[in-house]
Design a protein around this motif. Structure first.
Motif, PDB file in Angstrom:
ATOM      1  N   ASP A  10       0.801  -1.213   0.000  1.00 58.86           N
ATOM      2  CA  ASP A  10       0.000   0.000   0.000  1.00 58.86           C
ATOM      3  C   ASP A  10       0.842   1.275   0.000  1.00 58.86           C
ATOM      4  N   ASP A  20       2.204   7.464   1.478  1.00 58.37           N
ATOM      5  CA  ASP A  20       0.901   6.809   1.490  1.00 58.37           C
ATOM      6  C   ASP A  20      -0.135   7.906   1.694  1.00 58.37           C
ATOM      7  N   GLN A  22      -3.806   9.412   1.095  1.00 57.04           N
ATOM      8  CA  GLN A  22      -5.179   9.021   0.796  1.00 57.04           C
ATOM      9  C   GLN A  22      -6.110  10.141   1.216  1.00 57.04           C
ATOM     10  N   ARG A  74      -6.299   7.244  -3.449  1.00 58.14           N
ATOM     11  CA  ARG A  74      -4.875   7.185  -3.090  1.00 58.14           C
ATOM     12  C   ARG A  74      -4.140   7.896  -4.226  1.00 58.14           C
TER      13      ARG A  74
END
Length: 142
Positions: A10, A20, A22, A74
């Motif tokens: 991820d 990461d 999002q 994302r």
């Protein structure tokens, strides 16, 4: 190897960045008019997936009701979230208005499909309290 160094699918890895990012996005129709049905939501999701792909972003989750949609996106750090939102709303508005003209004429939305505003919330990772505690507990040199 330490467990903290095991690769995580991820987490995006680039040449100079590990991230990461999002966001939870909510778009509301103009005047909160109930224009969506199941078929229209399926088409809206497909359009938004294509737009996200163009930005090298991923539409992780999508759902909606008659007058609004929720997206979990994302995205890479090189993408300004406001530019992504502008494109998502603009492209989807253009396609949906063209493909569902009969439905749009029956429901008065004015000259715009989406409301001018939107909700964007960052999400993912550790809760804010945990991150704050982690930062506070760093060994600061004296």
């Amino acid at each position: 190897m330490s467990p903290r160094w095991e690769p995580d699918a991820d987490i995006r890895r680039g040449r100079h960045v590990v991230c990461d990012l999002q966001a939870h996005l909510v778009f509301v129709t103009r005047y909160r008019r109930g224009v969506f049905d199941g078929d229209m939501l399926v088409r809206c999701e497909a359009i938004m997936r294509e737009v996200c792909a163009g930005f090298e972003a991923e539409l992780v989750e999508f759902n909606g009701e008659e007058d609004h949609v929720h997206l979990l996106v994302r995205y890479p750090p090189k993408v300004a979230l406001s530019k992504l939102v502008n494109s998502l709303k603009g492209v989807s508005s253009r396609y949906l208005r063209a493909e569902y003209t009969g439905r749009m004429n029956r429901v008065e939305t004015g000259s715009a499909f989406w409301s001018g505003s939107y909700f964007a919330g960052s999400c993912g990772g550790s809760p804010l309290a945990i991150v704050k505690e982690y930062i506070e507990n760093q060994k600061r040199p004296t």
